[in-house]
Design an enzyme around this catalytic site. Structure first.
Site, short mmCIF file in Angstrom:
data_model
loop_
_atom_site.label_atom_id
_atom_site.label_comp_id
_atom_site.label_asym_id
_atom_site.label_seq_id
_atom_site.Cartn_x
_atom_site.Cartn_y
_atom_site.Cartn_z
N GLY A 11 0.92 -1.20 0.04
CA GLY A 11 -0.12 0.02 0.09
C GLY A 11 0.77 1.13 -0.03
NE ARG A 13 -0.02 3.24 -6.98
CZ ARG A 13 -0.40 3.10 -8.17
NH1 ARG A 13 0.18 3.83 -9.15
NH2 ARG A 13 -1.32 2.17 -8.46
CD GLU A 39 4.61 -2.45 -10.53
OE1 GLU A 39 5.36 -2.06 -11.02
OE2 GLU A 39 4.55 -2.32 -9.02
CB SER A 108 -9.24 1.91 11.46
OG SER A 108 -10.30 2.88 11.75
CB SER A 109 -9.70 4.54 16.21
OG SER A 109 -10.20 5.52 15.60
CB CYS A 110 -13.80 2.27 13.08
SG CYS A 110 -13.08 1.00 12.03
CE1 TYR A 137 -10.96 -0.59 6.46
CE2 TYR A 137 -11.39 0.59 8.47
CZ TYR A 137 -10.68 0.49 7.68
OH TYR A 137 -9.40 0.98 7.39
CE LYS A 141 -7.88 -1.95 8.05
NZ LYS A 141 -6.29 -2.33 7.66
N PRO A 164 -4.46 3.81 14.38
CG PRO A 164 -4.58 4.33 12.11
CD PRO A 164 -4.35 3.29 13.11
CG ASN A 166 -10.27 10.97 13.30
OD1 ASN A 166 -11.20 10.12 12.78
ND2 ASN A 166 -10.79 11.51 14.56
CG HIS A 180 -12.22 10.52 6.57
ND1 HIS A 180 -11.30 9.60 6.08
CD2 HIS A 180 -13.00 9.81 7.18
CE1 HIS A 180 -11.64 8.74 6.22
NE2 HIS A 180 -12.72 8.37 6.81
CD1 TRP A 203 -23.13 19.72 6.49
CD2 TRP A 203 -23.21 17.63 6.80
NE1 TRP A 203 -23.69 19.30 5.23
CE2 TRP A 203 -23.82 17.83 5.52
CE3 TRP A 203 -23.55 16.20 7.33
CZ2 TRP A 203 -24.30 16.66 4.74
CZ3 TRP A 203 -23.93 15.36 6.53
CH2 TRP A 203 -24.19 15.40 5.08
#
Length: 311
Positions: A11, A13, A39, A108-110, A137, A141, A164, A166, A180, A203
């Site tokens: 990952g 990129r 690739e 992810s913190s989610c 998701y 994770k 991590p 945000n 985000h 918002w």
């Protein structure tokens, strides 16, 4: 990590992967493996296994993932759980088969329950229901964390997992439909300034609190764990402090140079009132973030693609 160690960044990129690549190159690491999705299709188990067997990397940074905002997560639920499960299982099991001892898995913190005590400690994992909009998701994770933990316990590997808060920074997503909050605010403030708007409309009420980490700090934490031979574990990565959305908007407006006012549309949802990570576990072993929010936003704005490409 020796400077001549062979390091594979999955990952490279993406926002996090590219930051890890920058960090390693700046430190003098030169034997770095990268492959684009054209690739090497990380969903193809045979290709991944063959690649790892042939290349025999010493270290792997697993930053590849299918990611998106709330709308994408909630709409393409099957894609998010399948693709993320496939990527991480192919790479983690492939690393095991190839004899790779050191791996850093990015989550992810989610992963934490929706209604967590604040600040969120690593041990709160699996103590309550997840946020429904990104549950597939998050489950993928969580599975990655448990894969690392299980391979460590059964086979004696040294796979660590980092969660991590945000993130923002170079190579972020500025598509207003699914980006985000911080990159969206940056672009909206820039466009408002360019148009000469009197106000910036945001918002919600502006009262929810969020924590933000500059992506190069995130990369530094990942490299720190590998360089210091941290053998296993789950580590939150963040600043340990948060700001209200109003404070965030005011900082963005100052950096961008937007002189108008700010108007909050309270008819729109606020989301979770607060989401702050407890980062004491990582701090206790010698790492903490360095880039302040205002400094990070300024660095991000300098490189934002919408400044040169129009809107």
């Amino acid at each position: 990590m020796q400077l001549d160690a062979k390091i594979y960044i999955a990952g490279h990129r993406g926002m996090v992967g590219s930051a890890i690549l920058r960090n390693l190159e700046a430190k003098g690491y030169s034997n770095i493996l990268t492959r684009t999705s054209q690739e090497l299709d990380l969903l193809d188990q045979n290709l991944v296994f063959s690649f790892l067997q042939e290349e025999q990397p010493d270290y792997i940074f697993l930053a590849a993932a299918k990611v998106g905002g709330i709308y994408a997560n909630n709409t393409y639920r099957a894609d998010f759980i399948y693709q993320n499960l496939a990527i991480e299982s192919n790479l983690i099991h492939g690393a095991h088969l190839a004899g790779v001892k050191r791996l850093c898995f990015l989550g992810s913190s989610c992963i934490y329950p929706r209604d967590c005590p604040q600040p969120i400690k690593e041990e709160y994992l699996l103590t309550g229901p997840l946020e429904q909009t990104n549950e597939p998701y998050a489950i993928a994770k969580i599975a990655g964390i448990k894969l690392c933990e299980s391979y460590n316990q059964q086979y004696g590997h040294q796979f660590v997992a980092v969660m991590p808060t945000n993130l923002y920074g170079p190579n972020d997503n500025y598509d207003l439909a699914n980006s985000h909050v911080l990159p969206a605010l940056l672009r909206k403030a820039h466009e408002a300034k360019e148009r000469g708007d009197a106000d910036l409309v945001i918002w919600g009420t502006g009262t929810p609190k969020r924590e933000f980490l500059y992506v190069d700090d995130m990369a530094a934490a990942c490299v720190f764990l590998m360089e210091n031979d941290i053998n296993e574990g789950l580590f939150n990565v963040g600043t340990g402090t948060d700001v209200t959305i109003r404070e965030l908007a005011e900082t963005v407006m100052e950096v961008v140079g937007f002189k108008g006012g700010v108007v909050f549309d309270a008819t729109k949802p606020d989301g979770t009132p607060r989401k702050l990570l407890d980062v004491s576990r990582l701090k206790d072993i010698g790492w903490q973030s360095k880039v302040s929010l205002k400094e990070g936003i300024a660095l991000t704005y300098t490189e934002a693609p919408f400044r040169n490409q129009g809107v």
